[in-house]
Motif scaffolding. Structure first.
Motif, short mmCIF file in Angstrom:
data_model
loop_
_atom_site.label_atom_id
_atom_site.label_comp_id
_atom_site.label_asym_id
_atom_site.label_seq_id
_atom_site.Cartn_x
_atom_site.Cartn_y
_atom_site.Cartn_z
N GLN A 17 28.36 29.05 39.45
CA GLN A 17 29.54 29.63 40.06
C GLN A 17 30.70 29.57 39.08
N VAL A 18 31.62 30.50 39.22
CA VAL A 18 32.86 30.50 38.43
C VAL A 18 33.98 30.07 39.37
N VAL A 19 34.71 29.06 38.94
CA VAL A 19 35.72 28.41 39.77
C VAL A 19 37.07 28.45 39.06
N ALA A 20 38.14 28.64 39.81
CA ALA A 20 39.48 28.38 39.32
C ALA A 20 39.97 27.14 40.05
N TYR A 21 40.14 26.06 39.34
CA TYR A 21 40.47 24.79 39.99
C TYR A 21 41.77 24.90 40.78
N MET A 22 41.69 24.60 42.08
CA MET A 22 42.83 24.70 43.00
C MET A 22 43.42 26.11 42.99
N GLY A 23 42.57 27.10 42.67
CA GLY A 23 43.01 28.49 42.65
C GLY A 23 41.92 29.39 43.19
N ASN A 24 42.02 30.69 42.91
CA ASN A 24 41.10 31.68 43.44
C ASN A 24 40.54 32.51 42.29
N ALA A 25 39.31 32.22 41.89
CA ALA A 25 38.70 32.92 40.75
C ALA A 25 38.52 34.39 41.04
N SER A 26 38.20 34.73 42.28
CA SER A 26 37.99 36.14 42.62
C SER A 26 39.24 36.96 42.35
N LYS A 27 40.40 36.45 42.75
CA LYS A 27 41.65 37.17 42.52
C LYS A 27 42.04 37.17 41.05
#
Length: 255
Positions: A231-241
């Motif tokens: 999975q691709v994650v943005a820590y404490m954020g929203n990777a999809s956006k």
């Protein structure tokens, strides 16, 4: 005997639909244990429902009835599918496809026990037809009094596309799902090592971590989701956006 009914639907929770499904189950089987897996499958999206079922079924006790209420085509026959451990009550639209790759279907029954159906209350097959059948099935633990067995070849199925090899240690795959946190679940199983680089919409991500420790807020990195997919994650954020990526977005992976 588990007497557990686990429900997946695209009904949401704004309206009364889920509550009335519960009510019908308890009317027919007061001792049942009803568990909501999710009611936020994308509307009419059988593939999304199939993913939620695939990632859930193995955590339930033997004998659980999975009541799958994603029903985009009212012409699809209503069926019961048995496996070695479980039952699935659903329209014959492929929603069990990904589960059955791991937990093979043993038999298929066309639902014929219409005397359990609720009549005269509108066109709501999930509540009026499938819910009472699931309630009886959880109690009986056998479909033989609820339907007519048909050839297993009549069970509709689909397959997800496999990752494509582009070269040595390079693959192209796609975003399989976007979870509530905006994490991008990739159609690529974790095999013991994280990739050196993942590219999505021209953005190259080289940071990876099996845990979420030490990451900076908003930082993109590659990790492993609870069901062992990359999975691709943005820590404490929203990777999809951040990456303007949705289900089906193409992804390149390099090891």
């Amino acid at each position: 005997m588990s007497n557990v009914i686990a429900v997946i639907s695209d009904y949401g929770l704004k309206d009364h639909y889920v509550g009335t499904v519960h009510g019908v189950i308890y009317q027919n089987n007061p001792e049942a244990k009803v568990i909501d897996i999710t009611h936020f499958v994308r509307p009419f999206d059988v593939v999304d429902g199939a993913l939620k079922l695939k990632w859930s079924y193995k955590y339930y006790p033997i004998g659980t009835v999975f009541l799958c209420l994603v029903d985009p085509n009212p012409k699809d026959e209503l069926i019961i599918v048995t496996t070695e451990k479980y039952f699935v009550v659903c329209p014959n639209n492929g929603i069990g496809s990904l589960m059955f790759e791991e937990e093979p279907a043993g038999s298929v029954y066309r639902i014929t026990a219409e005397h359990y159906f609720i009549s005269g209350l509108g066109n709501f097959r999930g509540r009026n037809q499938l819910a009472p059948i699931a309630a009886e099935l959880a109690r009986l633990q056998s479909p033989i009094y609820l339907g007519e067995e048909v050839e297993i070849g009549k069970l509709k199925r689909f397959r997800l596309p496999d990752p494509q090899r582009l070269g040595e240690n390079m693959y192209e795959t796609l975003v399989l799902d976007v979870d509530y946190f905006g994490n991008l679940i990739l159609n690529f199983r974790y095999q013991g090592s994280l990739p050196k680089e993942v590219e999505i919409n021209g953005v190259k991500i080289t940071n990876s971590s099996e845990t979420f420790r030490g990451e900076r807020k908003g930082e993109l990195f590659v990790s492993v989701n609870p069901e062992n997919y990359l999975q691709v994650v943005a820590y404490m954020g929203n990777a999809s956006k951040l990456l303007n990526a949705t289900r089906g977005t193409k992804v390149k992976i390099s090891f």
